[in-house]
Motif scaffolding. Structure first.
Motif, short mmCIF file in Angstrom:
data_model
loop_
_atom_site.label_atom_id
_atom_site.label_comp_id
_atom_site.label_asym_id
_atom_site.label_seq_id
_atom_site.Cartn_x
_atom_site.Cartn_y
_atom_site.Cartn_z
N SER A 114 -11.55 -31.64 65.56
CA SER A 114 -12.78 -31.83 66.33
C SER A 114 -12.51 -31.94 67.83
N PHE A 115 -11.37 -32.56 68.20
CA PHE A 115 -11.02 -32.66 69.61
C PHE A 115 -10.68 -31.28 70.18
N VAL A 116 -10.03 -30.45 69.36
CA VAL A 116 -9.68 -29.10 69.81
C VAL A 116 -10.92 -28.25 69.99
N THR A 117 -11.85 -28.30 69.02
CA THR A 117 -13.07 -27.49 69.11
C THR A 117 -13.94 -27.92 70.29
N ARG A 118 -13.89 -29.21 70.62
CA ARG A 118 -14.66 -29.68 71.77
C ARG A 118 -14.10 -29.08 73.06
N LYS A 119 -12.77 -29.06 73.16
CA LYS A 119 -12.15 -28.48 74.35
C LYS A 119 -12.45 -27.00 74.47
N LEU A 120 -12.49 -26.31 73.33
CA LEU A 120 -12.74 -24.87 73.32
C LEU A 120 -14.23 -24.54 73.34
N ARG A 121 -15.08 -25.58 73.36
CA ARG A 121 -16.54 -25.42 73.37
C ARG A 121 -17.05 -24.64 72.15
N ILE A 122 -16.42 -24.88 71.01
CA ILE A 122 -16.87 -24.28 69.76
C ILE A 122 -17.92 -25.21 69.14
N PRO A 123 -19.09 -24.71 68.76
CA PRO A 123 -20.14 -25.57 68.18
C PRO A 123 -19.64 -26.35 66.97
N ASN A 124 -19.95 -27.66 66.94
CA ASN A 124 -19.49 -28.51 65.85
C ASN A 124 -20.07 -28.11 64.50
N MET A 125 -21.17 -27.37 64.50
CA MET A 125 -21.79 -26.95 63.25
C MET A 125 -20.81 -26.16 62.39
N TYR A 126 -20.00 -25.30 63.03
CA TYR A 126 -19.03 -24.51 62.27
C TYR A 126 -17.96 -25.41 61.65
N LEU A 127 -17.58 -26.45 62.39
CA LEU A 127 -16.59 -27.40 61.86
C LEU A 127 -17.16 -28.17 60.68
N TYR A 128 -18.42 -28.58 60.77
CA TYR A 128 -19.06 -29.32 59.68
C TYR A 128 -19.15 -28.46 58.43
N LEU A 129 -19.53 -27.20 58.61
CA LEU A 129 -19.65 -26.29 57.46
C LEU A 129 -18.29 -26.10 56.79
N ALA A 130 -17.25 -25.93 57.60
CA ALA A 130 -15.90 -25.77 57.04
C ALA A 130 -15.47 -27.02 56.29
N ALA A 131 -15.80 -28.20 56.85
CA ALA A 131 -15.44 -29.46 56.20
C ALA A 131 -16.14 -29.60 54.85
N VAL A 132 -17.43 -29.26 54.79
CA VAL A 132 -18.19 -29.35 53.54
C VAL A 132 -17.59 -28.43 52.48
N VAL A 133 -17.26 -27.20 52.87
CA VAL A 133 -16.69 -26.24 51.91
C VAL A 133 -15.35 -26.74 51.39
N ILE A 134 -14.49 -27.18 52.28
CA ILE A 134 -13.15 -27.63 51.87
C ILE A 134 -13.21 -28.87 51.00
N PHE A 135 -14.05 -29.83 51.38
CA PHE A 135 -14.17 -31.05 50.57
C PHE A 135 -14.72 -30.75 49.18
N ASN A 136 -15.66 -29.83 49.08
CA ASN A 136 -16.18 -29.47 47.77
C ASN A 136 -15.12 -28.80 46.92
N LEU A 137 -14.31 -27.96 47.52
CA LEU A 137 -13.22 -27.30 46.79
C LEU A 137 -12.20 -28.33 46.29
N VAL A 138 -11.82 -29.25 47.17
CA VAL A 138 -10.84 -30.27 46.80
C VAL A 138 -11.36 -31.17 45.67
N CYS A 139 -12.63 -31.58 45.79
CA CYS A 139 -13.21 -32.45 44.76
C CYS A 139 -13.34 -31.71 43.43
N TYR A 140 -13.65 -30.41 43.50
CA TYR A 140 -13.80 -29.60 42.28
C TYR A 140 -12.46 -29.41 41.58
N LEU A 141 -11.42 -29.16 42.38
CA LEU A 141 -10.09 -28.94 41.80
C LEU A 141 -9.44 -30.24 41.38
#
Length: 273
Positions: free
Chosen positions: A246-273
Motif C-alpha cells: 500500500s505504501f508503494v502504490t501510494r508513491k506510484l499514485r496507483i488507485p487503492n481500489m485495485y489493491l483492495y480488489l487484489a487483496a479480496v481475490v487473494i484472501f478468498n483463494l487462500v481461505c478456499y485452499l
C-alpha cells in the motif's frame, strides 16, 4: 441565524441523501435542507421563491457530514442576494453564490471523504475490534480467559462506533454556525481546523492498533512453536505484504481500489485452499 433556524437545518441535514439521483446528485436534498431558511429570507417577496429554488435544484454533491459548511455559507450569501438593491447587484451576488456553492462543495467533499470515509470509519472499526480482543472476544480462535463478561465487552466495543457519530454530529452542528459567521477569506471557517493534521494523526493511531492486533495474534499462535498454525502464518504474511504494498502504490499514485480488489481475490483463494 437564530438557534431555531439552525436546529431546523441541522435536523434536515440528515436527509441530504434523500432523493439522490445520477443527474444532479444531492440537489433535492440540498433544497429540502435550505427550504425553511429560504422561506424566511424571501417572506416579503414570495414570488421570487420559485426562481431561487431553481438555483438550489442545480447540481450539488459533497460529503454528507461536511455539507453543513456549505449550508451555512450559502445561507449567508443568500441573505446578500435577497437584499440586492439593483439588477446588477443581484447578478453579482448570484454569481458569488454560484461560486461559493461550487467551490465549497468540492473542498468539503475532499476533506470529508478523507476524514470520515477514509480515516474515521476504519479507525473506529479497529478500535472496536481491539477493545473486543482485549476484553476476551475470541475472534482469533485462541485460548483466552473464560470469565470475561461478553455483554460488557460488546457494549465497550460498540462504544467505539459511537465515536464516529460523535465527531460527525459535532461537525454537522458547529459547521453550520462557523460557516455562517466566518468570512470568505477563511474559506468559510474551514481553515479554523487543521484537517490534514487530524487525518494524519488518526491514520497513525489506526496503524498502531492494526499492528498491535496482528502482534497479539502472532504471539498467541507462536508461543507454542511446535504447534505453529501454517494457515495463520500464511494469512498474517499476506496482510503484512499488502500493508507494505500500500505504501508503494501510494508513491506510484496507483488507485487503492485495485489493491483492495487484489487483496479480496487473494484472501478468498487462500481461505478456499
Amino acid at each position: 441565524m437564530t438557534f431555531s433556524m439552525r436546529m431546523q437545518l441541522f435536523l434536515r441535514s440528515f436527509f441530504l441523501q434523500t432523493g439522490w439521483n445520477y443527474m444532479k446528485y444531492q440537489n433535492i436534498g440540498l433544497t429540502f435542507v435550505m427550504l425553511p431558511f429560504l422561506k424566511q429570507a424571501y417572506k416579503d417577496d414570495k414570488d421570487a421563491l420559485p426562481s431561487v429554488l431553481q438555483r438550489y435544484l442545480e447540481n450539488f454533491n459533497t460529503q454528507p457530514v461536511m455539507a453543513s459548511f456549505c449550508f451555512g455559507a450559502l445561507a449567508r450569501q443568500e441573505e446578500a442576494v435577497a437584499k440586492a438593491k439593483s439588477l446588477t447587484d443581484f447578478k453579482e451576488k448570484v454569481t458569488e453564490w454560484t461560486g461559493i456553492k461550487r467551490g465549497l462543495s468540492i473542498t468539503t467533499a475532499s476533506i470529508g471523504d478523507r476524514l470520515f470515509w477514509g480515516t474515521l470509519k476504519p479507525l473506529t472499526l479497529l478500535m472496536a475490534l481491539f477493545i473486543w480482543l482485549m476484553l476476551g472476544v475470541n475472534f482469533f480462535e485462541i485460548e483466552l480467559p473464560a470469565n470475561t463478561p461478553l455483554l460488557y465487552a460488546a457494549c465497550a466495543g460498540g462504544a467505539a462506533f459511537f465515536a464516529f457519530n460523535a465527531v460527525a454530529l459535532f461537525v454537522k452542528w458547529e459547521g453550520l454556525k462557523i460557516s455562517y459567521d466566518a468570512r470568505e477569506n477563511t474559506c468559510f471557517g474551514l481553515t479554523r481546523f487543521d484537517w490534514n493534521k487530524t487525518i494524519y494523526n488518526a491514520k497513525r493511531i489506526g496503524i498502531v492498533l492494526a499492528v498491535g492486533m496482528i502482534l497479539f495474534g502472532v504471539y498467541h499462535y507462536l508461543k507454542g512453536f511446535e504447534d505453529v498454525d501454517v494457515h495463520f502464518v500464511t494469512r498474517a504474511a499476506i496482510v503484512l505484504f499488502f500493508v507494505m504494498i500500500s505504501f508503494v502504490t501510494r508513491k506510484l499514485r496507483i488507485p487503492n481500489m485495485y489493491l483492495y480488489l487484489a487483496a479480496v481475490v487473494i484472501f478468498n483463494l487462500v481461505c478456499y485452499l
